[in-house]
Design an enzyme around this catalytic site. Structure first.
Site, PDB file in Angstrom:
ATOM      1  N   LYS A   8       0.794  -1.215   0.000  1.00  0.00           N
ATOM      2  CA  LYS A   8       0.000   0.000   0.000  1.00  0.00           C
ATOM      3  C   LYS A   8       0.840   1.285   0.000  1.00  0.00           C
ATOM      4  O   LYS A   8       0.317   2.376  -0.163  1.00  0.00           O
ATOM      5  CB  LYS A   8      -0.963  -0.001   1.193  1.00  0.00           C
ATOM      6  CG  LYS A   8      -2.066  -1.057   1.052  1.00  0.00           C
ATOM      7  CD  LYS A   8      -2.837  -0.808  -0.190  1.00  0.00           C
ATOM      8  CE  LYS A   8      -4.100  -1.623  -0.450  1.00  0.00           C
ATOM      9  NZ  LYS A   8      -4.425  -2.800   0.260  1.00  0.00           N
ATOM     10  N   HIS A  24      -7.114   0.745  -6.456  1.00  0.00           N
ATOM     11  CA  HIS A  24      -7.312  -0.247  -5.397  1.00  0.00           C
ATOM     12  C   HIS A  24      -8.440  -1.175  -5.858  1.00  0.00           C
ATOM     13  O   HIS A  24      -9.551  -1.138  -5.332  1.00  0.00           O
ATOM     14  CB  HIS A  24      -7.670   0.501  -4.106  1.00  0.00           C
ATOM     15  CG  HIS A  24      -7.722  -0.370  -2.895  1.00  0.00           C
ATOM     16  ND1 HIS A  24      -8.592  -0.143  -1.860  1.00  0.00           N
ATOM     17  CD2 HIS A  24      -7.009  -1.459  -2.540  1.00  0.00           C
ATOM     18  CE1 HIS A  24      -8.404  -1.057  -0.922  1.00  0.00           C
ATOM     19  NE2 HIS A  24      -7.454  -1.864  -1.311  1.00  0.00           N
ATOM     20  N   CYS A  76     -16.533  -5.327   2.173  1.00  0.00           N
ATOM     21  CA  CYS A  76     -17.747  -5.118   1.379  1.00  0.00           C
ATOM     22  C   CYS A  76     -17.874  -6.096   0.224  1.00  0.00           C
ATOM     23  O   CYS A  76     -18.600  -5.846  -0.724  1.00  0.00           O
ATOM     24  CB  CYS A  76     -17.799  -3.698   0.839  1.00  0.00           C
ATOM     25  SG  CYS A  76     -17.950  -2.466   2.114  1.00  0.00           S
ATOM     26  N   LYS A 133     -15.176  -7.479  -1.691  1.00  0.00           N
ATOM     27  CA  LYS A 133     -14.198  -7.411  -2.784  1.00  0.00           C
ATOM     28  C   LYS A 133     -13.590  -8.789  -3.087  1.00  0.00           C
ATOM     29  O   LYS A 133     -13.639  -9.259  -4.226  1.00  0.00           O
ATOM     30  CB  LYS A 133     -13.099  -6.421  -2.399  1.00  0.00           C
ATOM     31  CG  LYS A 133     -12.055  -6.207  -3.480  1.00  0.00           C
ATOM     32  CD  LYS A 133     -11.099  -5.107  -3.025  1.00  0.00           C
ATOM     33  CE  LYS A 133      -9.979  -4.885  -4.005  1.00  0.00           C
ATOM     34  NZ  LYS A 133      -9.067  -3.823  -3.545  1.00  0.00           N
ATOM     35  N   ASP A 161      -6.423  -7.218  -5.475  1.00  0.00           N
ATOM     36  CA  ASP A 161      -6.353  -5.990  -4.668  1.00  0.00           C
ATOM     37  C   ASP A 161      -5.972  -4.734  -5.459  1.00  0.00           C
ATOM     38  O   ASP A 161      -6.500  -3.671  -5.190  1.00  0.00           O
ATOM     39  CB  ASP A 161      -5.351  -6.193  -3.518  1.00  0.00           C
ATOM     40  CG  ASP A 161      -5.494  -5.153  -2.414  1.00  0.00           C
ATOM     41  OD1 ASP A 161      -6.631  -4.731  -2.135  1.00  0.00           O
ATOM     42  OD2 ASP A 161      -4.472  -4.739  -1.842  1.00  0.00           O
ATOM     43  N   ALA A 207      -6.916 -10.565  11.078  1.00  0.00           N
ATOM     44  CA  ALA A 207      -5.880 -11.586  10.824  1.00  0.00           C
ATOM     45  C   ALA A 207      -5.823 -11.837   9.318  1.00  0.00           C
ATOM     46  O   ALA A 207      -6.843 -11.728   8.625  1.00  0.00           O
ATOM     47  CB  ALA A 207      -6.214 -12.872  11.572  1.00  0.00           C
ATOM     48  N   ARG A 224     -21.146  -0.910   1.244  1.00  0.00           N
ATOM     49  CA  ARG A 224     -22.154  -1.489   2.143  1.00  0.00           C
ATOM     50  C   ARG A 224     -23.269  -0.467   2.297  1.00  0.00           C
ATOM     51  O   ARG A 224     -23.095   0.561   2.944  1.00  0.00           O
ATOM     52  CB  ARG A 224     -21.481  -1.785   3.482  1.00  0.00           C
ATOM     53  CG  ARG A 224     -22.307  -2.526   4.497  1.00  0.00           C
ATOM     54  CD  ARG A 224     -21.473  -2.841   5.712  1.00  0.00           C
ATOM     55  NE  ARG A 224     -20.578  -3.957   5.462  1.00  0.00           N
ATOM     56  CZ  ARG A 224     -20.884  -5.235   5.700  1.00  0.00           C
ATOM     57  NH1 ARG A 224     -22.062  -5.541   6.232  1.00  0.00           N
ATOM     58  NH2 ARG A 224     -20.027  -6.188   5.439  1.00  0.00           N
TER      59      ARG A 224
HETATM   60  C1  SPV Z   1      -6.788  -3.175   2.645  1.00  0.00           C
HETATM   61  O1  SPV Z   1      -7.010  -2.781   3.806  1.00  0.00           O
HETATM   62  O2  SPV Z   1      -7.326  -2.679   1.665  1.00  0.00           O
HETATM   63  C2  SPV Z   1      -5.850  -4.288   2.420  1.00  0.00           C
HETATM   64  C3  SPV Z   1      -4.975  -4.680   3.518  1.00  0.00           C
HETATM   65  O3  SPV Z   1      -5.772  -4.793   1.333  1.00  0.00           O
HETATM   66  S1  SPV Z   1      -3.726  -3.540   3.740  1.00  0.00           S
HETATM   67  O4  SPV Z   1      -2.508  -4.072   3.148  1.00  0.00           O
HETATM   68  O5  SPV Z   1      -3.571  -3.390   5.163  1.00  0.00           O
HETATM   69  O6  SPV Z   1      -4.059  -2.296   3.108  1.00  0.00           O
HETATM   70 MN    MN Z   2      -6.638  -3.548  -0.214  1.00  0.00          MN
END
Ligand code: SPV
Ligand code: MN
Length: 630
Positions: free
Chosen positions: A236, A255, A279, A281, A295, A392, A424
């Protein structure tokens, strides 16, 4: 000669931290600037040694073994390649507050957390000073996208965590070879340190946790944290750098998942989809026929069309609730003996079994994200600690999926015919609707995405949280500018993807869901037919919805279910008052964002007028049977 001398000097500085094997690997790196930066980093953070990760099995295995030796991961008893990692109770999710986009003094980005660049760099570099003393530094080189692809970006991960390096090796294509063969690539840099660890192995200095994103140098600093969303650079953190680059060059970094949906005669049509967390995905991605990505998506114009690649080759998925009945494929991957999985913040039972909420048998005592765990254990506030945490996660290769798309490595990506946005929403959007056109979809679907904030109590209407394009947490630019970027991108396309909204969360007055989990397969199939012009639709004030008979046929064919007219009518009734209220909320938000394009407001005004005209003609709720076919 000067350049050669520079190289030698740099390499001799690095020799102090490496054995021959790793120095050789560094020597082959083409970019002298990258080597100089590595010298700067090691002199700042003072690790005892450096390890360079290439794509050799030996190097990859070394990282796995270090993660265990460093007690960052514990192997399960049933599969040594199934390991468990704990982040600790205060480091279980992305840290919104301490994640900042660095900006020049006086610059503000609407709705985005920023910090003055010089001050931020001073602060974070001070945190990094000497932080890796007695630790090993791991350096990995990755592609953010397929190899030899014009879409791909490149990234260098520098970390003192073998868990972060191990995760990166699973989630991204190791591209050391690109860095040894080319000197002309741009690359992102990610510097991470776990910081001091406490007796449980958790990052101790959580108050000094920082994630600072420097767009100018394309460097991200992450410190005193382990949670992968804060630390794995190409997940991210790169998303922000990628969006910024795309904004400057008028293409998209999203995203979004990328999936293939089969139509008549095995035709395959690709869609991307954006949903806020929790929601649907992942479940939508996995209910489709093929998966390119779950993702992230890099979307660029090629031959006048939108093409998408997945920058990743792994999944960092939510494990909570994954069970053998609803998610047989993921469950199988997570419990097989021939897969590699890192489990984060689940329960590792005393007999060495990985347990999470979704396993068919009750949990036994063991270790979890908050230390030793036993049934009924409470925290200091007297609240019961769940055996595995709701956030988790599992980290594993996407290639284990039977439905992984054969074109996942296509350097030119797959042609995107539709983009899906879903949140949602208990009472406003219909289950599936196509927008009038690209710009209308960008404004009224993507930019207007909201999601109910809390798992609302039965019957209650929750507060709607604004999350445009499901990407607000990751934007380095204002949502207004992000809308403008989509307009600019659309202008470059001869054939624009159709834009759809979906809503899996409509509820009746008693709070019961009106649709079933599996129904999303029907919505996908209908969208597939729509984008290929195989079905007509009904025109509503907000777009195009399915004709009853087309859905009835799909429900029969896909799910063997009867789909009754009265349910159809209920689901697809246009709820004018709720829609007007929604777009009023959206208007208010963007009216405070100065760089929102004028066209955005024009489209919202037209939208409002269409809704009001329809209300005057039909009343506040319009049955789909009253509306005309397109
Ligand atoms: C998200 O929260 O959209 C994820 C996990 O895919 S994270 O890597 O924490 O962003
Ligand atoms: Mn994500």
């Amino acid at each position: 000669m000067g350049i050669v001398e520079g190289r030698e000097e740099v390499l001799s500085a690095l020799a102090k931290y490496t054995d021959r094997y790793n120095l050789d690997k560094l020597t082959r790196i083409k970019s002298i600037n990258l080597l100089k930066w590595i010298v700067y980093i090691v002199e700042l953070t003072k690790p005892s040694r450096i390890f360079i990760i290439t794509d050799s099995e030996q190097d990859i295995e070394y990282i796995r073994s270090k993660a265990i030796e460093n007690k960052e991961e514990i192997p399960s008893r049933f599969n040594p390649r199934h390991t468990v990692h704990f982040d600790g109770p205060r480091d279980l999710a992305r840290d919104r507050e301490n994640t900042r986009i660095l900006v020049s003094a006086g610059v503000e980005i609407p709705m985005i957390n920023t910090k003055e660049r010089n001050e931020a760099l001073r602060e974070v570099l001070e945190f990094f000073n000497g932080i890796m003393k007695d630790k090993e530094l791991y350096i990995g080189f990755y592609c953010y996208g397929p190899k030899n692809s014009p879409f791909s970006l490149y990234g260098v991960q520098v970390t003192d965590s073998a868990y972060v390096a191990h995760s990166s090796n699973i989630l991204y294509r190791i591209c050391y070879d690109v860095f040894t063969s080319r000197d002309d690539i741009e690359y992102m840099r990610f510097l991470h340190s776990t910081g001091p660890r406490d007796e449980n192995g958790w990052s101790r200095d959580i108050a000094r946790r920082r994630i600072y994103i420097d767009l100018e140098d394309r460097v991200v600093y992450s410190v005193n944290t382990q949670y992968a969303g804060n630390t794995v650079g190409l997940k991210k953190l790169s998303l922000r750098l990628c969006i910024d680059k795309g904004d400057k060059e008028s293409w998209l970094c999203e995203h979004m998942f990328i999936v293939g949906v089969k139509g008549p005669a095995d035709r395959i049509t690709y869609f991307t989809g954006a949903f806020p967390a929790g929601c649907g995905k992942t479940s939508t991605a996995l209910i489709a026929d093929t998966v390119v990505g779950d993702d992230l998506a890099i979307i660029r114009d090629l031959d006048g069309r939108a093409h998408a690649v997945n920058p990743e080759i792994g999944m960092f998925g939510i494990i909570d609730g994954v069970n053998p009945v609803d998610d047989p494929e993921i469950y199988d991957i997570l419990t097989r003996r021939d897969t590699e999985v890192i489990f984060a913040n689940v329960l590792l039972t005393e007999d060495g079994e990985v347990w999470w909420n979704g396993k068919p048998t009750p949990p036994k005592p063991g270790l979890n994200y908050a230390g030793k765990w036993w049934p009924g254990k409470k925290d200091e506030k007297g609240i019961e600690i769940p055996p595995s945490h709701p956030n988790a996660r599992f980290t594993t290769s996407i290639f284990y999926l039977e439905k992984v798309d054969p074109r996942i490595n296509d350097p030119y990506g797959v042609t995107i015919k539709g983009m899906i946005f879903g949140g949602r929403d208990p009472n406003t959007w219909v289950p599936v609707e196509e927008s009038l056109d690209w710009e209308h979809g960008v404004v009224t679907k993507g930019a207007s995405l909201e999601s109910e904030k809390t798992a609302a109590t039965l019957g209650a209407v929750g507060v709607m949280e604004f999350n445009p394009f499901a990407i607000l947490d990751f934007l380095p630019i204002s949502p207004g500018r992000f809308v403008d970027l989509h307009f600019r991108f659309g202008e470059k396309l001869d054939v624009k993807p159709r834009i759809f909204s979906v809503n899996y969360f409509l509820r009746d007055e008693r709070g019961r869901y009106l649709t079933e989990k599996v129904d999303k397969r029907v919505w996908l199939k209908w969208m597939e037919l729509r984008v290929n012009n195989d079905v007509d639709a009904i025109a509503t004030p907000t777009g195009f919805i399915p004709i009853y008979s087309d859905l009835a046929e799909l429900f029969k064919k896909e799910l063997g279910k009867e789909f009754h007219e009265n349910l159809y009518e209920r689901l697809f009734t246009i709820r004018i008052e709720n829609l007007l209220a929604k777009y009023e909320r959206i208007w208010k938000i963007y009216s405070k964002i100065p760089d929102t394009p004028k066209r955005f407001f024009e489209i919202l005004i037209e939208q409002k007028r269409r809704l009001e005209d329809a209300k005057n003609k039909y009343g506040p709720e319009i049955s789909p049977f009253k509306l005309d076919r397109k």
